[in-house]
Design an enzyme around this catalytic site. Structure first.
Site, PDB file in Angstrom:
ATOM      1  N   LYS A   1      -9.585   1.163  -4.992  1.00 35.83           N
ATOM      2  CA  LYS A   1     -10.213   0.575  -3.806  1.00 35.83           C
ATOM      3  C   LYS A   1     -11.070   1.621  -3.083  1.00 35.83           C
ATOM      4  O   LYS A   1     -10.929   2.807  -3.341  1.00 35.83           O
ATOM      5  CB  LYS A   1      -9.133   0.012  -2.865  1.00 35.83           C
ATOM      6  CG  LYS A   1      -8.119   1.038  -2.347  1.00 35.83           C
ATOM      7  CD  LYS A   1      -6.983   0.347  -1.587  1.00 35.83           C
ATOM      8  CE  LYS A   1      -6.014   1.361  -0.996  1.00 35.83           C
ATOM      9  NZ  LYS A   1      -4.846   0.729  -0.360  1.00 35.83           N
TER      10      LYS A   1
ATOM     11  N   ASP B   1       0.873  -1.174   0.000  1.00 40.36           N
ATOM     12  CA  ASP B   1       0.000   0.000   0.000  1.00 40.36           C
ATOM     13  C   ASP B   1       0.910   1.223   0.000  1.00 40.36           C
ATOM     14  O   ASP B   1       1.514   1.539   1.017  1.00 40.36           O
ATOM     15  CB  ASP B   1      -0.855   0.053   1.282  1.00 40.36           C
ATOM     16  CG  ASP B   1      -1.866  -1.077   1.357  1.00 40.36           C
ATOM     17  OD1 ASP B   1      -2.763  -1.099   0.518  1.00 40.36           O
ATOM     18  OD2 ASP B   1      -1.756  -1.922   2.264  1.00 40.36           O
TER      19      ASP B   1
ATOM     20  N   ASP C   1      -9.672  -7.072   0.014  1.00 40.13           N
ATOM     21  CA  ASP C   1      -8.999  -6.322   1.073  1.00 40.13           C
ATOM     22  C   ASP C   1      -8.468  -7.364   2.061  1.00 40.13           C
ATOM     23  O   ASP C   1      -8.845  -8.549   1.993  1.00 40.13           O
ATOM     24  CB  ASP C   1      -9.991  -5.352   1.752  1.00 40.13           C
ATOM     25  CG  ASP C   1      -9.289  -4.174   2.428  1.00 40.13           C
ATOM     26  OD1 ASP C   1      -8.054  -4.216   2.577  1.00 40.13           O
ATOM     27  OD2 ASP C   1      -9.976  -3.217   2.813  1.00 40.13           O
TER      28      ASP C   1
ATOM     29  N   HIS D   1     -11.464  -2.394   9.667  1.00 45.48           N
ATOM     30  CA  HIS D   1     -10.414  -3.175  10.332  1.00 45.48           C
ATOM     31  C   HIS D   1     -10.984  -3.803  11.609  1.00 45.48           C
ATOM     32  O   HIS D   1     -10.484  -4.802  12.100  1.00 45.48           O
ATOM     33  CB  HIS D   1      -9.225  -2.288  10.707  1.00 45.48           C
ATOM     34  CG  HIS D   1      -8.495  -1.738   9.533  1.00 45.48           C
ATOM     35  ND1 HIS D   1      -8.843  -0.549   8.936  1.00 45.48           N
ATOM     36  CD2 HIS D   1      -7.441  -2.224   8.826  1.00 45.48           C
ATOM     37  CE1 HIS D   1      -8.015  -0.325   7.915  1.00 45.48           C
ATOM     38  NE2 HIS D   1      -7.161  -1.315   7.832  1.00 45.48           N
TER      39      HIS D   1
ATOM     40  N   ARG E   1       4.254   2.679   4.517  1.00 45.78           N
ATOM     41  CA  ARG E   1       4.584   1.423   5.203  1.00 45.78           C
ATOM     42  C   ARG E   1       6.034   1.354   5.702  1.00 45.78           C
ATOM     43  O   ARG E   1       6.331   0.635   6.636  1.00 45.78           O
ATOM     44  CB  ARG E   1       4.362   0.235   4.257  1.00 45.78           C
ATOM     45  CG  ARG E   1       2.932   0.033   3.818  1.00 45.78           C
ATOM     46  CD  ARG E   1       2.079  -0.494   4.948  1.00 45.78           C
ATOM     47  NE  ARG E   1       0.716  -0.773   4.544  1.00 45.78           N
ATOM     48  CZ  ARG E   1      -0.366  -0.362   5.196  1.00 45.78           C
ATOM     49  NH1 ARG E   1      -0.231   0.392   6.274  1.00 45.78           N
ATOM     50  NH2 ARG E   1      -1.566  -0.686   4.794  1.00 45.78           N
TER      51      ARG E   1
END
Length: 518
Positions: free
Chosen positions: A200, A101, A287, A213, A109
């Site tokens: 997305k 990502d 995802d 999440h 990241r």
């Protein structure tokens, strides 16, 4: 690294078990122990997984979204990442498709790597699609320097809900046409360097108040409303030609006969809407399958992976039960179903995995970030004339920002007491405000006492406010009572320099806030 064989050859050469292994894209972490690295190497070689999705560490991955575990800082993250990719490629029989990502660069990241502005900042550059193209291009160069083929971005969710806990600043804004315009430029920039993209989170995560999440967001709109807004950017970008679509974990009753089944494992939504209605023939990636919106409902190992594949996902991202998932799919899927997905995945591999990669150095984001800062700076309240008048006063400058991450609450509150004393007899205050965090949890990291203090300043003094961060944080402040409020979006040096130039009257604020704050 082995060369990618042609798709037609792969369909004949790979065994059915190898083909099913190729559907899986487990997570890889740059801060893993040697033991964990070897476990992943074994998984790759024994189960023929098709790709990896890189994260910083297990503490920063999807289900630790709220930051319950301490995140380790690794000064040599980029070198570690490159070396791990080489190691994992060596363990693979067939070249791995490496993804990450990188919505605002590898820095999303990997620390100590180039960071470009957030989507919301790019969205404020309404007239400058060329700059957004350049951002995509530069990020793609950094991906190539690392050995990454697939940037799982951009977010094309239309963020119409200002209480959205997880999209917000990651969206280009709340206007679907601006989202399409910016996302198209970003995608074309990435593609210009031969790197893959993924739009997305289908069918649209913008109008939600639950973080997927942690739980399952519900979007209770009619199909006509969804087609008009949420699905609009996806359709436009599919028509332009995108490599892949990532499906989010969302409950969208209007698109399915089974509203209990999240979109990411829902055949009505993936095969029915995305494939049949919208005509998308490319790769569909789930995802992260470890996210609590889906993972907590399936205790039988491998069942979730099978449901995701059967619903229409080609790539099973962050699948945690690979061995069992392979068995489930081998037992339940037809060979035709498996081959269709392998054909799509392999075509991506052929397109993106090349042996010749001249890109070895990371980009320098400074020049481009400065240009974006100049174009995005937004005068949210007040006028340039009011600011010019303010600069002639004997103003006092107050900076509210967390300079150290481990400051205690008491130290912060003590600091407020000191600031109150400092400004007691002041009438004109230049307030430079940086929210403690970019994410909206716990009021962007502000304590109530800080919010109260800032609002007291605004209502009792002549305040010019420059805001360096997520503009959604401004909803806690009485900006309509400031002399002027200017949004700089990022706390990078380039944005601070541009804000200074603006305050001194040397620059015009050209940006347009891409979202409504109330």
């Amino acid at each position: 690294m082995n060369k990618v064989i042609p798709t037609t050859q792969a369909l004949k050469q790979l065994s059915l078990t190898q083909k099913v292994g190729q559907l899986f894209m487990p997570a890889a972490f740059i801060n893993d122990t040697e033991e964990e690295i070897q476990q992943l190497e074994t998984l790759i070689s024994e189960h023929h997984v098709g790709g990896l999705c890189f994260f910083h560490s297990r503490a920063s991955a999807a289900t630790n979204f709220e930051g319950k575990k301490k995140i380790v800082v690794n000064e040599n993250s980029f070198d570690t990442l490159k070396n791990l990719i080489k190691r994992y490629q060596k363990a693979a029989t067939f070249p791995l498709l490496i993804s990450i990502d990188a919505e605002w660069g590898l820095a999303m990241r990997i620390e100590n790597t180039p960071q470009y502005p957030y989507a919301i900042t790019l969205g404020a550059n309404t007239e400058n699609k060329d700059l957004v193209f350049e951002v995509g291009k530069q990020i793609a160069k950094d991906c190539k320097a690392a050995g990454i083929h697939w940037n799982l971005s951009p977010v094309v969710d239309v963020n119409v809900n200002l209480n959205n806990p997880v999209i917000g600043y990651r969206s280009f804004g709340d206007d679907k046409h601006n989202v399409v315009s910016m996302a198209t430029a970003f995608v074309k920039g990435i593609q210009s360097e031969g790197v893959l993209t993924s739009i997305k989170h289908f069918p649209g995560h913008g109008d939600t108040e639950t973080d997927s999440h942690l739980g399952l967001p519900v979007i209770d709109k009619s199909k006509a409303e969804l087609v008009e807004n949420e699905l609009f950017p996806f359709q436009k970008l599919i028509d332009e030609g995108v490599d892949s679509v990532m499906v989010g974990h969302l409950s969208v009753p209007a698109l399915t006969t089974n509203s209990n089944l999240p979109s990411s494992i829902n055949k009505d939504i993936i095969t029915g809407v995305l494939r049949n209605d919208m005509g998308f023939n490319g790769v569909v990636i789930s995802d992260a399958l470890n996210m609590h919106a889906v993972s907590k409902n399936y205790s039988t190992k491998g069942e979730l992976e099978w449901l995701a594949f059967n619903a229409g996902n080609d790539v099973l991202c962050f699948a945690e039960h690979i061995k069992e998932g392979i068995q489930f799919i081998l037992k339940n899927a037809s060979e035709t179903q498996i081959n269709k997905s392998i054909e799509r995945i392999w075509q991506l591999k052929e397109k993106a995995i090349t042996e010749n990669n001249s890109q070895t150095e990371l980009t320098d984001p400074s020049f481009l970030n400065r240009k974006i800062a100049e174009q995005s700076l937004t005068l949210y309240h007040g006028t340039a004339a009011k600011i010019a008048e303010f600069t002639t006063t004997n103003f006092c400058t107050l900076t509210i920002k967390r300079f150290v991450t481990d400051q205690t609450k008491q130290a912060i509150l003590d600091n407020i007491v000191e600031m109150k004393k400092e400004v007691k007899n002041e009438t004109d205050i230049l307030l430079l405000l940086t929210p403690p965090q970019i994410k909206p949890t716990n009021k962007f990291g502000f304590f109530d006492e800080e919010i109260d203090f800032i609002n007291e300043l605004i209502t009792t003094k002549n305040v010019v406010l420059y805001h360096f961060g997520n503009p959604y944080a401004l909803k806690f402040f009485k900006t309509d009572q400031t002399t002027a409020t200017v949004i700089a979006y990022q706390n990078f040096k380039e944005f601070q320099d541009v804000a200074t130039e603006h305050f001194l009257g040397n620059l015009e604020a050209k940006g347009k806030l891409p979202v409504l704050l109330n």
